[in-house]
Design a protein around this motif. Structure first.
Motif, mmCIF file in Angstrom:
data_model
loop_
_atom_site.group_PDB
_atom_site.id
_atom_site.type_symbol
_atom_site.label_atom_id
_atom_site.label_comp_id
_atom_site.label_asym_id
_atom_site.label_seq_id
_atom_site.Cartn_x
_atom_site.Cartn_y
_atom_site.Cartn_z
ATOM 1 N N ARG A 162 -74.066 -6.766 -42.824
ATOM 2 C CA ARG A 162 -74.406 -8.140 -43.178
ATOM 3 C C ARG A 162 -74.861 -8.211 -44.645
ATOM 4 N N ILE A 163 -75.651 -7.263 -45.079
ATOM 5 C CA ILE A 163 -76.124 -7.241 -46.474
ATOM 6 C C ILE A 163 -74.959 -7.014 -47.432
ATOM 7 N N GLN A 164 -74.063 -6.105 -47.074
ATOM 8 C CA GLN A 164 -73.001 -5.698 -47.991
ATOM 9 C C GLN A 164 -71.851 -6.691 -48.084
ATOM 10 N N THR A 165 -71.596 -7.427 -47.005
ATOM 11 C CA THR A 165 -70.361 -8.225 -46.968
ATOM 12 C C THR A 165 -70.575 -9.733 -46.972
ATOM 13 N N GLN A 166 -71.824 -10.194 -46.874
ATOM 14 C CA GLN A 166 -72.088 -11.631 -46.894
ATOM 15 C C GLN A 166 -72.897 -11.975 -48.140
ATOM 16 N N PRO A 167 -72.234 -12.361 -49.217
ATOM 17 C CA PRO A 167 -72.936 -12.668 -50.470
ATOM 18 C C PRO A 167 -73.992 -13.760 -50.269
ATOM 19 N N GLY A 168 -75.187 -13.489 -50.781
ATOM 20 C CA GLY A 168 -76.257 -14.466 -50.708
ATOM 21 C C GLY A 168 -77.037 -14.473 -49.410
ATOM 22 N N TYR A 169 -76.596 -13.671 -48.412
ATOM 23 C CA TYR A 169 -77.302 -13.687 -47.126
ATOM 24 C C TYR A 169 -78.662 -13.015 -47.247
ATOM 25 N N ALA A 170 -78.685 -11.813 -47.753
ATOM 26 C CA ALA A 170 -79.920 -11.048 -47.955
ATOM 27 C C ALA A 170 -79.594 -9.832 -48.811
ATOM 28 N N ASN A 171 -80.580 -9.371 -49.540
ATOM 29 C CA ASN A 171 -80.375 -8.204 -50.398
ATOM 30 C C ASN A 171 -81.088 -6.958 -49.904
ATOM 31 N N THR A 172 -82.035 -7.124 -48.988
ATOM 32 C CA THR A 172 -82.812 -5.978 -48.519
ATOM 33 C C THR A 172 -82.931 -6.001 -47.002
ATOM 34 N N LEU A 173 -83.311 -4.875 -46.449
ATOM 35 C CA LEU A 173 -83.528 -4.762 -45.006
ATOM 36 C C LEU A 173 -84.647 -5.691 -44.554
ATOM 37 N N ARG A 174 -85.706 -5.795 -45.339
ATOM 38 C CA ARG A 174 -86.844 -6.646 -44.974
ATOM 39 C C ARG A 174 -86.458 -8.118 -44.885
ATOM 40 N N ASP A 175 -85.489 -8.524 -45.686
ATOM 41 C CA ASP A 175 -85.023 -9.915 -45.635
ATOM 42 C C ASP A 175 -84.002 -10.127 -44.525
ATOM 43 N N ALA A 176 -83.077 -9.169 -44.384
ATOM 44 C CA ALA A 176 -81.942 -9.351 -43.477
ATOM 45 C C ALA A 176 -82.335 -9.281 -42.005
ATOM 46 N N ALA A 177 -83.114 -8.270 -41.608
ATOM 47 C CA ALA A 177 -83.415 -8.064 -40.186
ATOM 48 C C ALA A 177 -84.138 -9.255 -39.550
ATOM 49 N N PRO A 178 -85.232 -9.779 -40.146
ATOM 50 C CA PRO A 178 -85.881 -10.955 -39.537
ATOM 51 C C PRO A 178 -84.964 -12.179 -39.480
#
Length: 362
Positions: A189-205
């Motif tokens: 999700r971080i690598q392939t969705q631009p603007g979704y999230a840049n870090t694990l702390r942002d993406a997982a929640p």
């Protein structure tokens, strides 16, 4: 101690010769407790003592399995993290082939849009996820290999050794993928969705808020489709390639090779296995990458939309990545075994009892 060594010899699936040497030396001492030892027995006992001092634990012991799991953490966690830039470009080629037309173009576009730091996107979930996967993959492989070989018996374990490697590695990977799935979904999700999230702390929640636990485990089935064939090839091909290299290529037995020479053989066998791994598992890898990027899609829908040609996008990048990755993983894993002085049974040899049955001995 005599009984523990005998048990250890039985636990070794391929009848490692050094265990028999210890057993014979102790048996000889037990049969002749009195009287001055003659030269043959002294040399045998010295050899047995040297073997006993060589290893830090028994083959198949709890400490052995724990240290093998630690070796898996180090080998998988570090290698996958080191190859994050290549993995990132490969994933983007799979989910957006119109924009990322090839491996070099993919790097060029990524650098232009995200800079050098952009190549490291997803490093944290990669490190955590593949460390957990490595723990289960290598640790459980050793557990299942001992378990299944004891179930088969010494002769059948030799005759059916390829099937043994396949069954043990498939069993281990089943659990390893459950440990990997949440971090793999977050990484993609971080690598392939631009603007979704840049870090694990942002993406997982954010993923949990939007889709709940399903977001982390919806890719586990295609992950099994990708990783189980990959791991079966990785272990079975490696084990048989090592056996073939010592039999047909290396000019001397493994027992006469130095530790660095043995590790070179490990690296070469690992790379050969890695090439086959990449080819076998690539279609499922493409499905996993697209599935974890999109919401509401199923594996069958993604597979149908990609088609035959679509699932092979990024194969060249993955062959380079997985070949290097697999070779380094086996090299690091074997190095950890050497460092901790763990038992490393030599390539399997036909048991004497089977040779007699087949009329190969006088």
């Amino acid at each position: 101690m005599f009984s523990s060594v005998a048990h250890l010899a039985r636990a070794n699936p391929f009848n490692a010769p050094h265990l028999q040497l210890v057993h014979d030396g102790l048996a000889d001492r037990r049969r002749s407790p009195a009287g001055p030892p003659g030269p043959p027995r002294r040399s045998r006992n010295l050899a047995a003592a040297a073997v006993e001092e060589q290893y830090s634990c028994d083959y198949g012991s709890g400490r052995f399995f724990i240290l093998c799991g630690l070796g898996g953490i180090i080998s998988c966690g570090t290698t996958h993290t080191a190859l994050v830039p290549l993995d990132l470009v490969k994933c983007r080629m799979q989910v957006d082939p119109q924009k990322y037309k090839g491996i070099f173009n993919g790097f060029s576009v990524t650098l232009k849009e995200d800079g050098v730091r952009g190549l490291a996107k997803g490093w944290a979930p990669t490190f955590i996820g593949y460390s957990m996967q490595g723990l289960c993959k290598f640790g459980f492989y050793e557990v299942f290999k001992v378990l299944y070989s004891n179930m088969l018996g010494e002769e059948n374990a030799y005759l059916w050794r390829t099937s043994l490697y396949l069954a043990a590695s498939a069993s281990a990977e089943f659990f390893a993928d459950i440990a990997l799935a949440p971090m793999e979904a977050t990484k993609v999700r971080i690598q392939t969705q631009p603007g979704y999230a840049n870090t694990l702390r942002d993406a997982a929640p954010k993923m949990y808020k939007e889709e709940g636990l399903k977001a982390f485990y919806k890719g586990v089935a295609p992950l099994w489709m990708r990783q189980i064939p990959y791991t079966m090839m990785k272990f079975a091909c490696f084990e048989r390639t090592v056996e073939a290299l010592y039999k047909f290529v290396v000019p001397k037995p493994r027992s006469e090779c130095t530790k660095p020479e043995q590790l070179v053989v490990t690296f070469v066998a690992g790379y050969i296995a890695g090439v086959f791994c990449a080819i076998v598992s690539h279609p499922a890898d493409s499905v996993v990458s697209v599935l974890n990027k999109e919401k509401g899609s199923s594996a069958s829908q993604v597979l149908k939309r990609l088609g035959f040609r679509g699932v092979w996008k990024g194969l060249f990048a993955r062959i380079i990545m997985i070949g290097t990755l697999t070779a380094l993983q086996w090299f690091i894993y074997d190095s950890v075994k050497v460092y901790f002085r763990l038992p490393r049974p030599p390539p399997p040899e036909m048991p004497e009892s089977l040779k007699k049955k087949l009329g190969l001995t006088q």
